[in-house]
Write a protein that holds these residues in place. Sequence first.
Motif, PDB file in Angstrom:
ATOM      1  N   LEU A  57       3.262  -5.328   4.319  1.00 38.66           N
ATOM      2  CA  LEU A  57       4.316  -4.361   4.025  1.00 38.66           C
ATOM      3  C   LEU A  57       3.676  -3.163   3.331  1.00 38.66           C
ATOM      4  O   LEU A  57       3.115  -3.301   2.243  1.00 38.66           O
ATOM      5  CB  LEU A  57       5.369  -5.004   3.118  1.00 38.66           C
ATOM      6  N   PRO A 115      14.166  -1.303   0.827  1.00 38.77           N
ATOM      7  CA  PRO A 115      13.911  -2.643   0.286  1.00 38.77           C
ATOM      8  C   PRO A 115      14.987  -3.665   0.657  1.00 38.77           C
ATOM      9  O   PRO A 115      14.691  -4.835   0.877  1.00 38.77           O
ATOM     10  CB  PRO A 115      13.853  -2.405  -1.226  1.00 38.77           C
ATOM     11  N   SER A 116      16.239  -3.217   0.766  1.00 38.69           N
ATOM     12  CA  SER A 116      17.325  -4.142   1.125  1.00 38.69           C
ATOM     13  C   SER A 116      17.209  -4.647   2.566  1.00 38.69           C
ATOM     14  O   SER A 116      17.833  -5.648   2.926  1.00 38.69           O
ATOM     15  CB  SER A 116      18.684  -3.454   0.926  1.00 38.69           C
ATOM     16  N   VAL A 157      14.338  -5.650   3.749  1.00 38.67           N
ATOM     17  CA  VAL A 157      13.093  -6.424   3.763  1.00 38.67           C
ATOM     18  C   VAL A 157      13.297  -7.796   3.120  1.00 38.67           C
ATOM     19  O   VAL A 157      13.910  -7.904   2.059  1.00 38.67           O
ATOM     20  CB  VAL A 157      11.998  -5.646   2.986  1.00 38.67           C
ATOM     21  N   ASN A 158      12.764  -8.832   3.762  1.00 39.23           N
ATOM     22  CA  ASN A 158      12.675 -10.152   3.125  1.00 39.23           C
ATOM     23  C   ASN A 158      11.220 -10.353   2.717  1.00 39.23           C
ATOM     24  O   ASN A 158      10.371 -10.629   3.566  1.00 39.23           O
ATOM     25  CB  ASN A 158      13.113 -11.257   4.084  1.00 39.23           C
ATOM     26  N   PRO A 159      10.908 -10.226   1.424  1.00 42.94           N
ATOM     27  CA  PRO A 159       9.510 -10.287   0.995  1.00 42.94           C
ATOM     28  C   PRO A 159       8.845 -11.638   1.266  1.00 42.94           C
ATOM     29  O   PRO A 159       7.615 -11.715   1.299  1.00 42.94           O
ATOM     30  CB  PRO A 159       9.578  -9.986  -0.505  1.00 42.94           C
ATOM     31  N   TYR A 205       6.059 -11.742   4.029  1.00 49.50           N
ATOM     32  CA  TYR A 205       4.838 -10.937   3.952  1.00 49.50           C
ATOM     33  C   TYR A 205       3.782 -11.579   3.053  1.00 49.50           C
ATOM     34  O   TYR A 205       4.116 -12.213   2.056  1.00 49.50           O
ATOM     35  CB  TYR A 205       5.153  -9.527   3.423  1.00 49.50           C
ATOM     36  N   PHE A 248       1.243  -6.746   0.188  1.00 48.49           N
ATOM     37  CA  PHE A 248       2.003  -5.541  -0.163  1.00 48.49           C
ATOM     38  C   PHE A 248       0.971  -4.450  -0.429  1.00 48.49           C
ATOM     39  O   PHE A 248       0.040  -4.654  -1.208  1.00 48.49           O
ATOM     40  CB  PHE A 248       2.843  -5.781  -1.417  1.00 48.49           C
ATOM     41  N   LEU A 302      11.072  -1.628  -4.369  1.00 49.89           N
ATOM     42  CA  LEU A 302       9.681  -1.836  -3.970  1.00 49.89           C
ATOM     43  C   LEU A 302       8.978  -2.764  -4.952  1.00 49.89           C
ATOM     44  O   LEU A 302       8.202  -3.641  -4.552  1.00 49.89           O
ATOM     45  CB  LEU A 302       8.935  -0.497  -3.907  1.00 49.89           C
ATOM     46  N   ASP A 320       9.958  -6.343  -4.283  1.00 50.51           N
ATOM     47  CA  ASP A 320       9.274  -6.867  -3.088  1.00 50.51           C
ATOM     48  C   ASP A 320       7.829  -7.224  -3.409  1.00 50.51           C
ATOM     49  O   ASP A 320       7.332  -8.283  -3.027  1.00 50.51           O
ATOM     50  CB  ASP A 320       9.314  -5.831  -1.955  1.00 50.51           C
ATOM     51  N   LYS A 355       7.623 -10.397  -5.564  1.00 46.80           N
ATOM     52  CA  LYS A 355       7.892 -11.634  -4.830  1.00 46.80           C
ATOM     53  C   LYS A 355       6.687 -12.030  -3.976  1.00 46.80           C
ATOM     54  O   LYS A 355       6.296 -13.197  -3.923  1.00 46.80           O
ATOM     55  CB  LYS A 355       9.139 -11.460  -3.950  1.00 46.80           C
ATOM     56  N   ILE A 356       6.075 -11.052  -3.329  1.00 46.04           N
ATOM     57  CA  ILE A 356       4.880 -11.321  -2.526  1.00 46.04           C
ATOM     58  C   ILE A 356       3.764 -11.857  -3.421  1.00 46.04           C
ATOM     59  O   ILE A 356       3.065 -12.810  -3.065  1.00 46.04           O
ATOM     60  CB  ILE A 356       4.452 -10.044  -1.756  1.00 46.04           C
TER      61      ILE A 356
END
Length: 239
Positions: free
Chosen positions: A8, A92-93, A95-97, A100, A103, A121, A124, A127-128
């Motif tokens: 991402l 960002p909404s 995206v499902n982190p 991925y 980042f 961001l 995300d 979470k990654i």
Amino acid sequence: MSPPRKALIAVSSTHAPLYPEGQETGLFITEALHPFKVFKKAGFEVDLVSETGSYQPDWLSQQKDWLPDEDRAVWEDHSSEFRSKLDKLLKPSDVNPDNYGIFFASAGHASLIDYPDAKGLQADALKIYTDGGIVSAVCHGGAIFPGIIDPGTGKSIIANRKVTGFTTRGEIEEGILDTIKAWNRPTIESSAASCGATYVSPAGPWDAFTITDGRIVTGANPASAHVTAEAAVKAFGSL
């Protein structure tokens, strides 16, 4: 289980006057395009996201010295995968982190303005990272790090790490340190220090330079976008 082979790339959603005749900063094109190419070559799926789902290209990054013909052809071709994903930028909404494993914060001076407050961001990226993936940034992309707080430590994910990014010396040479101060934003060196990181400078402001410290991978400037992405792929490979 290793993180997904999907990257991402974050893009600045801001633009602002920066250059002598009022031309604006925004996304520095090659700082997203070169990592995009590296990740694709390494077999990653790649998506592009900005905090608002919009972007504007940095004026300087479109000039001949900064956008070689091969890159310009991709940039100007709206049917190329890179340009079409920029034209339909994710928020960002969208995206499902969880999907991925890398980042990558691309930059342009505009990142100094929006990344510190880019909660989507940052979420995300966090979470990654907490899922065991790589978080990477090039040039001014490191402006995102103060807002990526490790819940385990309560500190930035770069605390006690070695990082690089665009040098304060480079800002002075470009004559734009006062503009950054007018934006009420710190330089990347100051930002890293505020996070408890150790900033490591390249030999010269424009030399290609990257540092990997654990799952944090950073690069110094536009010339470093390619090698930083390669280092991120290497770090991903060792997970």
